[in-house]
Motif scaffolding. Structure first.
Motif, PDB file in Angstrom:
ATOM      1  N   ALA A 132      35.027  21.977 -34.145  1.00 58.24           N
ATOM      2  CA  ALA A 132      35.649  20.800 -33.510  1.00 58.24           C
ATOM      3  C   ALA A 132      37.159  20.984 -33.399  1.00 58.24           C
ATOM      4  CB  ALA A 132      35.319  19.545 -34.302  1.00 58.24           C
ATOM      5  N   PHE A 133      37.788  21.506 -34.458  1.00 58.62           N
ATOM      6  CA  PHE A 133      39.231  21.753 -34.396  1.00 58.62           C
ATOM      7  C   PHE A 133      39.560  22.805 -33.334  1.00 58.62           C
ATOM      8  CE2 PHE A 133      39.376  20.374 -39.058  1.00 58.62           C
ATOM      9  CZ  PHE A 133      39.805  19.097 -38.720  1.00 58.62           C
ATOM     10  N   LEU A 134      38.664  23.777 -33.155  1.00 53.70           N
ATOM     11  CA  LEU A 134      38.873  24.803 -32.128  1.00 53.70           C
ATOM     12  C   LEU A 134      38.570  24.287 -30.726  1.00 53.70           C
ATOM     13  CD1 LEU A 134      37.352  27.940 -33.896  1.00 53.70           C
ATOM     14  CD2 LEU A 134      39.770  27.373 -33.597  1.00 53.70           C
ATOM     15  N   GLY A 135      37.934  23.105 -30.627  1.00 52.95           N
ATOM     16  CA  GLY A 135      37.663  22.501 -29.331  1.00 52.95           C
ATOM     17  C   GLY A 135      36.365  22.949 -28.705  1.00 52.95           C
ATOM     18  N   TYR A 136      35.305  23.116 -29.510  1.00 49.65           N
ATOM     19  CA  TYR A 136      34.020  23.568 -28.976  1.00 49.65           C
ATOM     20  C   TYR A 136      32.900  22.628 -29.407  1.00 49.65           C
ATOM     21  CZ  TYR A 136      35.994  27.983 -27.380  1.00 49.65           C
ATOM     22  OH  TYR A 136      36.727  28.924 -26.713  1.00 49.65           O
ATOM     23  N   SER A 137      31.921  22.512 -28.533  1.00 53.08           N
ATOM     24  CA  SER A 137      30.729  21.721 -28.801  1.00 53.08           C
ATOM     25  C   SER A 137      29.507  22.563 -28.464  1.00 53.08           C
ATOM     26  CB  SER A 137      30.727  20.433 -27.969  1.00 53.08           C
ATOM     27  OG  SER A 137      29.579  19.655 -28.234  1.00 53.08           O
TER      28      SER A 137
END
Length: 375
Positions: free
Chosen positions: A321-326
């Motif tokens: 989530a911190f890396l911006g992935y789902s």
């Protein structure tokens, strides 16, 4: 408009509605593609969404047909006036009264508000009324013949290209469709929807109340109708069913978490295994009265166990989530592009990481500082 501008999306400080998702006005992970995967893999009711998309495509075909017909008739207006045909004059008058057809995404007929939406509903009603008045057996429509003859007068460099219109989304890229839409195309589209989703025992029958399905069958098979209003009540019912039964779970899974169910279960298994190893090691070093610098190794399994356990509990991987992935499907990650969803996930990831840290710290401190004994 198929898409809001990115600045509009950034200013939308809320979760999207179902209509915005279906209208392709949202970004990953709450976009239409994600919703399709959710309906297919978790809800097991993708036929409802496919029905909605096919009805939207049918509406786009109808709009393109009328726009092409209006354009071709306007090009051929001098010849029509010379012919003095009553039928030609009627066609021209009807098309003039119809006005310009907006190329917007089809939505639930009774659930939109505002002046512009009221105008769009009125345009849809005029469109359906025109198609009903123009209804003819497939292949024998005077309008289709008129359109074909008029298209022949258009220079080749001004005709639409041969690219096929495959999805409603493509209809918004240009004011002209990828290919010329004829009246038989509309009829075939309506029959495909009927035979695929609505007839009892059909290939992908959607479960609907009989009082909604029977009138649609009568209008298409007995009355020969193929205008968009044929599907209005069924389309609204399907929209409400998805909005009530599927969409809240979709937002819960994609806007408040970034893991799919299989990944969540895998994390629970890893957490239980790590907790088992951590407790075994912790009791071993305590009961063997090992020095504290050796006991510190129990931190590692407890950190792993706490991380995976909180990931299971909140259905979110804080690091990803911190890396911006789902996660779209198991171990298939994609960037988070919806700004508000990214903010939500970052907040939940922070809370999840802090919870995991406190659990791991508490267990580690307990077994590191507890007095040892030699058995």
């Amino acid at each position: 408009m198929a898409f809001d501008s990115f600045s509009d999306i950034e200013q939308r400080n809320r979760l999207p509605t179902l209509f915005e998702v279906l209208s392709r006005r949202t970004l990953a992970p709450v976009d239409l593609f994600s919703f399709y995967i959710y309906m297919r893999d978790q809800q097991r009711s993708v036929d409802y969404l496919d029905f909605w998309l096919d009805v939207s495509q049918h509406m786009s075909l109808c709009r393109h047909y009328v726009r092409e017909l209006r354009r071709s008739v306007l090009v051929a207006t001098p010849d029509l006036e010379k012919s003095g045909s009553k039928r030609s004059s009627t066609v021209l008058d009807n098309l003039e009264n119809l006005g310009d057809i907006p190329l917007v995404e089809a939505g639930p007929s009774g659930m939109r508000g505002g002046i512009r939406d009221a105008e769009e509903r009125e345009a849809d009603q005029r469109l359906s009324a025109f198609l009903r008045s123009d209804g003819r057996p497939a292949g024998h429509s005077p309008q289709s013949s008129l359109g074909s003859q008029s298209a022949a007068r258009i220079p080749s460099n001004e005709r639409p290209s041969g690219r096929s219109l495959s999805t409603p989304e493509m209809a918004h890229d240009s004011n002209s469709p990828g290919h010329t839409v004829a009246r038989p195309d509309i009829r075939a589209s309506a029959e495909k929807i009927l035979y695929t989703f609505l007839l009892p025992g059909s290939e992908r029958e959607v479960v609907l109340p009989e009082e909604l399905v029977v009138p649609v069958i009568q209008m298409i098979e007995e009355e020969g109708r193929d205008d968009p209003e044929v599907f209005d009540q069924v389309k609204d019912y399907v929209f409400q069913a998805m909005e009530r039964d599927a969409f809240p779970g979709f937002l819960q899974a994609k806007a408040l978490g970034n893991l799919v169910p299989l990944s969540v279960l895998a994390r629970l298994a890893f957490a239980l295994i790590s907790f088992g190893g951590g407790f075994w090691g912790a009791f071993y070093v305590v009961l063997r009265d090992k020095p504290r610098h050796i006991r510190c190794w129990v931190i590692l399994p407890f950190v792993i166990a706490s991380y995976f356990l909180t990931s299971y509990q909140y259905k979110i991987d804080p690091v990803m989530a911190f890396l911006g992935y789902s996660e779209y499907t198991f171990m298939n990650w994609a960037p988070i592009r919806e700004p508000y969803v990214r903010k939500l996930l970052n907040k939940r990831a922070t809370a999840t990481a802090l919870t995991a840290f406190f659990v791991a710290a508490a267990l580690s401190i307990l077994f590191i500082l507890v007095p040892g004994t030699m058995l």
